[in-house]
Write a protein that holds these residues in place. Structure first.
Motif, PDB file in Angstrom:
ATOM      1  N   SER A 228       0.816  -1.216   0.000  1.00 51.52           N
ATOM      2  CA  SER A 228       0.000   0.000   0.000  1.00 51.52           C
ATOM      3  C   SER A 228       0.848   1.263   0.000  1.00 51.52           C
ATOM      4  CB  SER A 228      -0.954   0.003   1.201  1.00 51.52           C
ATOM      5  OG  SER A 228      -0.216  -0.057   2.411  1.00 51.52           O
ATOM      6  N   THR A 232      -1.309   5.029  -5.195  1.00 47.69           N
ATOM      7  CA  THR A 232      -2.056   6.072  -4.497  1.00 47.69           C
ATOM      8  C   THR A 232      -2.757   5.473  -3.287  1.00 47.69           C
ATOM      9  OG1 THR A 232      -4.133   5.754  -5.691  1.00 47.69           O
ATOM     10  CG2 THR A 232      -2.479   7.176  -6.721  1.00 47.69           C
ATOM     11  N   GLU A 233      -3.286   6.326  -2.438  1.00 48.44           N
ATOM     12  CA  GLU A 233      -3.944   5.848  -1.221  1.00 48.44           C
ATOM     13  C   GLU A 233      -5.132   4.935  -1.549  1.00 48.44           C
ATOM     14  OE1 GLU A 233      -5.227   8.982   1.311  1.00 48.44           O
ATOM     15  OE2 GLU A 233      -6.166   7.642   2.776  1.00 48.44           O
TER      16      GLU A 233
END
Length: 427
Positions: A228, A232-233
């Motif tokens: 993660s 991107t988030e």
């Protein structure tokens, strides 16, 4: 280019696809560790925490998809969707040809998490080397004890069966895929019930893409947090993008999600052939709405960003189009493909995709008439949202998008009976 790699992290050699080479890169250690130290729910939680999303087109969170399945059901199936048929997409083929073991290990880990005894790989029938490499890898995995009864001495057993498709694009749709595995014509099925409740042979079923499943060993080895941390988030990890069209260096590029589209085209791929100007980009396979050069300036390659441009990441098949290309003829190529690939089950798609292709064919033949574009717009509205699967939408989106963004070219072709771009490509 970024140094973050999940797939392109080894040199391709004559034997880099073999079990020995994969083990040398740490292959199957994630599986061995999971079977010895983790419970199935631990694998699911790790994948959930990683934020891995499907790499086949829809981008649905993989851990959530797994969580919907009743693992206590008498039978649960796992299907790997390897029917890679979207024009412009060729990433899964590379995984089969160069790293089938990474997919196999990912499938066994997924099967362990889902309590699957029998899993399936539905591979595109036209894939020859991919199929042979996969079958060789399967044979090696069985001989080494990674597949079959009591894997690595554990109580977990799993078999994988490989099914070759018959060349129908619609079988890349999950319900068509398992209908085809059952031996029927690959018609899509209405939902609900969704596959997690009633799928293959009416049992709970998970269908995941090749690249999606092949991410799982890396996640279990390096941890959800490391995965993660890339991308991107909301759309973490890397993705393999297949770039084709008028660029100097077409091919496959593994990049973190959220990577700037402009950098992919002008830095990684070396820019447009012969110094031409960029005219447009199809960002995620032929069905995704097209982007204009001003969009490319700011668009990033992740689902959330591309949705603000009213397009999609799709399968990551980036098609680059240089100035001078006739968009009417390009749309003709796409409309012919979708009309041919409509399975015929739903009237709006069966009749509508053929009507659209007939009208566009007439325009390209120099016989277009006033009102053709309005007819095309009406037909797309009659198809979209009115079919069992998304093929109807996939056929309609390029039509309405091309006409909206390149209206002048279509008007010129109808009025003059020829393209305003004739003789301008010179590539």
């Amino acid at each position: 280019m970024t140094s973050e790699r999940i797939f392109f992290n080894f040199p391709v050699t004559a034997d880099s696809h073999t079990l020995k080479a994969y083990q040398g890169r740490g292959g199957y250690q994630a599986l061995e560790n999971a079977l010895k130290t983790l419970q199935p729910i631990d694998v699911e939680k790790e994948v959930m925490a990683s934020g891995l999303r499907g790499r086949g087109g829809a981008g649905f969170p993989t851990g959530s998809k797994w969580s919907f399945v009743n693992k206590k059901a008498p039978v649960v199936y796992l299907c790997c969707n390897a029917d890679e048929g979207e024009p412009g997409t060729f990433k899964d083929r590379w995984i089969f040809e160069h790293n089938s073991h990474q997919l196999i290990e990912g499938m066994i880990l997924a099967a362990y998490a889902l309590n699957v005894r029998n899993a399936f790989i539905y591979i595109r029938g036209e894939f020859d080397l991919s199929f042979r490499r996969l079958m060789d890898a399967m044979s090696e995995a069985y001989k080494a004890g990674y597949l079959g009864e009591n894997i690595l001495g554990s109580s977990f057993s799993c078999d994988i069966r490989v099914m070759q498709g018959g060349g129908a694009y619609v079988c890349g749709e999950e319900s068509s895929l398992y209908t085809s595995i059952e031996g029927f014509k690959g018609y899509p099925r209405n939902k609900p019930p969704f596959p997690a409740v009633q799928g293959l042979y009416k049992a709970p079923t998970v269908v995941n893409n090749v690249e999606t499943l092949a991410n799982v060993p890396w996640i279990m080895t390096n941890g959800a947090k490391a995965f993660s941390a890339m991308g991107t988030e909301k759309h973490p990890g890397t993705k393999i993008f297949g770039v084709s069209g008028h660029v100097k260096k077409p091919g496959l590029y593994e990049l973190p999600l959220g990577y700037p589209l402009k950098k992919l085209i002008f830095e990684e791929c070396g820019g447009i052939l012969n110094g031409k100007e960029l005219k447009a980009v199809i960002p995620g396979g032929s069905s995704t709405p097209i982007l204009l050069p001003q969009d490319v300036e700011t668009a990033n390659l992740d689902a959330e960003c591309l949705s603000t441009y009213r397009t999609m990441l799709g399968s990551g098949g980036v098609i680059v189009i240089a100035e001078g290309v006739c968009m009417v003829r390009l749309l003709h190529t796409l409309s012919r493909f979708y009309a041919h690939e409509s399975c015929g089950q739903c009237t709006p798609c069966r009749e509508g995709s053929a009507w659209m292709n007939d009208i566009i064919s007439r325009i390209v033949a120099g016989k277009g008439v006033k009102g053709d574009l309005e007819s095309l717009e009406r037909i797309t509205k009659g198809i979209m949202g009115n079919t069992v699967c998304a093929l109807g939408d996939a056929a309609s989106m390029p039509v309405i998008n091309f006409i909206t963004k390149f209206r002048a070219e279509f008007d010129y072709y109808i009025e003059h009976g020829r393209s305003m771009n004739d003789g301008r490509l010179e590539i």
